[in-house]
Design an enzyme around this catalytic site. Structure first.
Site, PDB file in Angstrom:
ATOM      1  N   CYS A 172       0.803  -1.228   0.000  1.00  0.00           N
ATOM      2  CA  CYS A 172       0.000   0.000   0.000  1.00  0.00           C
ATOM      3  C   CYS A 172       0.834   1.275   0.000  1.00  0.00           C
ATOM      4  CB  CYS A 172      -0.926  -0.008   1.197  1.00  0.00           C
ATOM      5  SG  CYS A 172      -1.593  -1.643   1.564  1.00  0.00           S
ATOM      6  N   HIS A 301      -3.500   8.496   4.838  1.00  0.00           N
ATOM      7  CA  HIS A 301      -3.596   7.170   4.245  1.00  0.00           C
ATOM      8  C   HIS A 301      -5.018   6.650   4.453  1.00  0.00           C
ATOM      9  CE1 HIS A 301      -2.286   3.437   2.590  1.00  0.00           C
ATOM     10  NE2 HIS A 301      -2.507   2.754   3.679  1.00  0.00           N
ATOM     11  N   HIS A 340      -9.352   1.627  -1.982  1.00  0.00           N
ATOM     12  CA  HIS A 340      -7.917   1.511  -1.710  1.00  0.00           C
ATOM     13  C   HIS A 340      -7.241   0.906  -2.934  1.00  0.00           C
ATOM     14  CE1 HIS A 340      -4.148   0.946   0.087  1.00  0.00           C
ATOM     15  NE2 HIS A 340      -4.476   0.382   1.230  1.00  0.00           N
TER      16      HIS A 340
END
Lengths: 411, 368, 140
Positions: A172, A301, A340
């Site tokens: 990520c 984030h 995401h």
């Protein structure tokens, strides 16, 4: 003396419209607080732990042999429409991309697996014999198709880039880390211009099941970072790129990446450090490089998982505990709207940070009741426009505790 | 013209290859001081594939609690990184960065078969037909940065961290680590790359570029050579072992490039062109040793100020080590140049290449 | 498995199957795993190990245990909001826990967070979950 790094242009391909949308096309929808998260209908998700995603239903993208490359090309086209990239070709142009390994289609994988395991265990001779007859399926699993570096390599070929080419496969944090790597190499003189960013193309059965089985995905099917009802992330897909140069661009909009920071939690394979220790160190490193102690905006984030959001907000609270201006920094996460993107997450986040400096602060879609564990000046509902912001920070934190922060300022 | 990134010092190393884990012996083999080893064989099950031979790392990695997540090569990587760090003696913590290079995720067919056995061609009802049988760790076993994450925790590398992917990922990791060390973002970098080309879907397409092989290799880099001196003191037992000799002083620079990926022809090699090699090696015309595989377009001759030039090929002795190649080359040449102290200004230019169109270039020198 | 196979009682068989699944997942000598062993405190399980344990139990009994069912083992039909508003388990939630997870003992105390529930789990907790599932399946 270190050289300076400027953002010359940005481009993206997002799921904000069902068939995909450029960054320019996405902005009004994002500012309105809309979300691209919807039920997955292009494959059967019955029984899956999570059955939604922010996905792009474009037949051309679906038909491409590499979904990652197709999405990235769309993002590049938005930059190409603005800048004559051919002028930058040669040894001083680099490519830095956050991307994970590609995957063949489930059909191709299935065809090979069935042929290779007639008795339930993998049989090499059967695999070889069958693959010769199924060249298409076999080519789809070949190194040149699924290499993590295939997309960056294709970009370099398209751009005529002969400078450094990096592919960051850091889960990520890949996209933001690729931009960190680009900034480092630009400063060091390894190149004078770079295409940097990331791509996520993980809306497929294996990844939805894989993340779902880990318990990472939202069971309620909602991406709502920082909300007290958040229960996991929602997978999204798309690509985001920036053109970085060491020459300041002409015009009024001069944005400089004045600080980058990265760190490792060194804590756990999946869980973040509970107090966000690594996140804090990454942010402080970026602030230190830029000589700042405060920023106006943070693109967090903010994945919508219980632990990540709390850890990040705890770190934010420590880093910005004494605001010079009340109500700052504003905080939001794009993941409420676009899901995401995994390897592309930090890159689309960085575009949001740049957009904030253009006066447009995007909201955290899906956030209605901020959790006590997630303090901060959250931007909820619709976005805010017409703001005069000078500095913005973008965070990306990965599984395994790899953290990256990017600080961009208006000059 | 911009200044190149300054060389950084190698202060620790460890590796696993198909010909063992002793850099000294491997370096002698590379320069022809030892007789050429016996050719690699083609044992089962690899004899099913269109390859002449394969080069496997002998022996399994040491037992580890990480076996639930990491595969064989990840375990090897974890172990060489731990060894290299111990030999270097550099401090762990917030100022130690960790850079990993991986070739890419492999299919791991055996994991998938239970989940795929009863699937229908259209993948309908895929959960009940088998995806529910995927182990919850499957995702973690297929995470690009799983080794990186576990290693950072185990050795307490808490400075910055990156995992790079692709056939030249080792060179990418070296290039990023060197820039971070030179600019002071960290004090020391632990760089580890691992790859195995002995995978069904890779061997299926093998087209005669050397022997498919595998390796795990790790280096520790610092900007300040004084750190290397303290290193030997920090762990005298480790420093006394032959495998620690790379710490005896060598300097490294690394570059990457990519091109030629546009081919859709299944048989095309899609390797970097001579133009790309020339661009990546600009300013590095002065070398005494060139390490390159025969399938890489040679670098331009350039002004030959160094009298003696020799060409070597690490892939000839170890096979194609994929993403680990650049780091294996760096370790062997650091060892060789440190050993052959009679040539004070020696340097080795090491090239590696892999699909699609990826180039890694590393310059190792005995003086800054 | 031989002990389990020679047993005539399904309950003993279930308990033995779960115990062995836990031992295998945690790479422990089965002799060190008892029904009252707390997974985290006594056996060193982390959150990842729980996933493996659940997977092994699913395989052994041919059942599927969803995350929702794990949560219901702790809060029954109480809503998440009522059970743990803002993440901290409410007084009513604690009462429910004492009822459903008595093995949690003194750990069930004010301030406990919903994210800490796994720390209450013992081997017997998983036996209960598996048996509930098997019974439910039989009724369906």
């Amino acid at each position: 003396m270190s050289r300076r790094v400027f953002v010359r242009a940005v481009g993206a391909w997002t799921p904000m419209r069902p068939q995909g949308a450029s960054w320019r096309e996405s902005l009004p929808l994002l500012l309105a607080g809309e979300t691209a998260v919807r039920e997955v209908t292009h494959f059967d998700t019955a029984g899956f732990p999570s059955r939604v995603a922010a996905w792009i239903g474009d037949d051309a993208v679906a038909a491409a042999c590499d979904r990652r490359a197709a999405l990235t090309t769309r993002a590049l086209e938005e930059i190409e429409a603005e800048v004559e990239l051919a002028a930058l070709a040669g040894p001083k142009l680099g490519v830095f991309l956050g991307a994970e390994s590609g995957r063949a289609s489930p059909a191709a994988i299935l065809r090979l697996a069935h042929a290779a395991a007639p008795a339930g265990t993998f049989d090499h001779a059967a695999f070889v014999a069958h693959a010769a007859a199924a060249a298409g399926a076999a080519a789809a699993v070949a190194a040149r198709s699924v290499s993590p570096a295939a997309v960056a390599s294709a970009l370099a070929a398209r751009l005529g880039a002969l400078g450094p080419v990096h592919t960051v496969s850091l889960a990520c944090a890949s996209g933001a880390s690729a931009i960190v790597s680009a900034v480092r190499q630009l400063r060091a003189g390894a190149c004078d211009a770079a295409i940097a960013g990331g791509v996520g193309a993980d809306v497929d059965p294996f990844m939805l099941v894989g993340f779902g089985k880990l318990g990472a995905l939202s069971g309620s099917g909602l991406s709502r970072p920082f909300d007290r009802a958040r229960d996991g992330f929602v997978v999204g897909e798309g690509a985001a790129l920036v053109l970085l140069t060491t020459e300041p661009p002409d015009g009024d909009e001069v944005f400089e990446i004045s600080g980058v920071g990265a760190s490792l939690d060194g804590f756990h394979l999946t869980a973040p450090h509970p107090q966000g220790d690594g996140a804090e160190r990454a942010m402080r490193a970026a602030l230190r490089e830029s000589g700042r102690s405060q920023v106006d905006y943070v693109q967090a984030h903010g994945t919508s998982t219980a632990l990540n959001d709390a850890a990040e907000c705890a770190a934010l609270a420590r880093v910005f505990e004494q605001p010079v201006q009340p109500g700052r920094p504003l905080v939001s996460s794009i993941k409420g709207a676009v899901g995401h993107w995994i390897a592309g997450a930090g890159a689309i986040g960085f575009l949001c940070a740049v957009e904030a400096l253009r006066g447009n602060v995007l909201p955290t879609a899906g956030l209605t009741h901020p959790d006590d564990t997630c303090p901060g000046q959250h931007v909820m509902g619709a976005g805010r426009t017409g703001l005069a912001l000078q500095s913005a920070l973008c965070n990306a934190f990965a599984f395994g505790g790899a953290n990256a922060s990017l600080l961009v300022e208006r000059r | 013209m911009t200044a190149p990134v300054a060389p950084v010092a190698i202060v620790g190393a460890a590796l696993r290859t198909a010909r063992g884990d002793d850099p000294d012996a491997l370096a002698r083999m590379l320069v022809g001081e030892l007789p050429p080893p016996a050719p690699f064989a083609l044992p089962a099950p690899w004899s099913a594939y269109p390859v002449r031979a394969v080069a496997e790392i002998p022996g399994a990695p040491a037992r580890s609690p990480h076996e639930r997540i990491l595969r064989r090569m990840g375990l090897h990587a974890h172990q060489v990184a731990t060894e290299a760090l111990r030999r270097s003696g550099v401090a762990c913590g917030d100022r130690l960065g960790l850079y990993t290079g991986i070739g890419g995720l492999r299919a791991q067919w055996q994991d998938l078969i239970p989940a795929l056995r009863d699937q229908s061609a259209d993948f309908s009802a895929s959960w009940s037909r088998g995806l529910r049988l995927l182990h919850p760790y499957w995702m973690l076993q297929h995470l690009s940065n799983n080794t990186h994450a576990l290693l950072s925790k185990d050795v307490s590398a808490r400075g910055e961290g990156f995992t790079f992917g692709g056939a030249n990922a080792g060179a990418q990791a070296l290039q990023a680590a060197a820039a971070a060390v030179v600019t002071g973002a960290i004090d020391a970098a632990l760089v580890v790359a691992y790859d195995s080309l002995l995978e069904p879907e890779l061997l299926l397409h093998w087209r005669g570029q050397g022997i498919p092989s595998e390796a795990a290799a790790a280096l520790v880099l610092v900007a300040d050579p004084a750190a290397a001196a303290t290193a030997a003191v920090a762990d005298p037992a480790a420093a006394a072992s032959p495998a620690a000799r790379p710490a005896a002083q060598a300097w490294l620079q690394a570059r990457t490039a990519a091109d030629a990926a546009e081919t859709s022809d299944g048989d095309a090699q899609a390797l970097p062109t001579a133009e790309t090699v020339a661009a990546a090696c600009a300013g590095w015309e002065r070398w005494s040793h060139l390490d390159t595989a025969p399938w890489i377009a040679a670098p331009p001759p350039g002004p030959a100020r160094t009298p003696h030039r020799a060409t070597h090929d690490v892939t000839a002795i170890l096979g194609d080590c994929g993403a680990a190649t650049s780091i294996v080359q760096a370790i062997l040449w650091a060892t060789q140049l440190s050993r052959a102290a009679s040539t004070p200004d020696a340097s080795a230019l090491c090239l590696s290449a892999g699909l699609p169109g990826l180039l890694g270039a590393v310059r190792v020198s005995s003086s800054r | 498995m031989s002990a389990a196979l020679t047993s005539s009682s399904p309950a003993v068989h279930h308990a033995e199957t779960v115990r062995l699944a836990v031992a295998e997942a945690l790479n422990l000598d089965p002799a060190t795993v008892g029904p009252d062993s707390n997974l985290m405190d006594d056996l060193g399980a982390d959150s990842l190990a729980f996933l493996d344990i659940v997977f092994r139990i699913e395989q052994a009994f041919s059942i599927e245990i969803t995350r929702g069912e794990m949560e219901r083992a702790a809060r029954g039909d109480m809503s998440a909001e009522e059970f743990a508003p803002a993440g901290v388990i409410s007084e009513r939630g604690l009462e429910r826990l004492r009822e459903l997870l008595p093995e949690g003992g003194a750990k069930i105390a004010p301030g406990l967070r919903a994210t800490q529930i796994l720390s209450l789990f013992t081997v017997a907790t998983f036996v209960k979950i598996a048996e509930g599932k098997l019974t439910g399946g039989a009724q369906a």
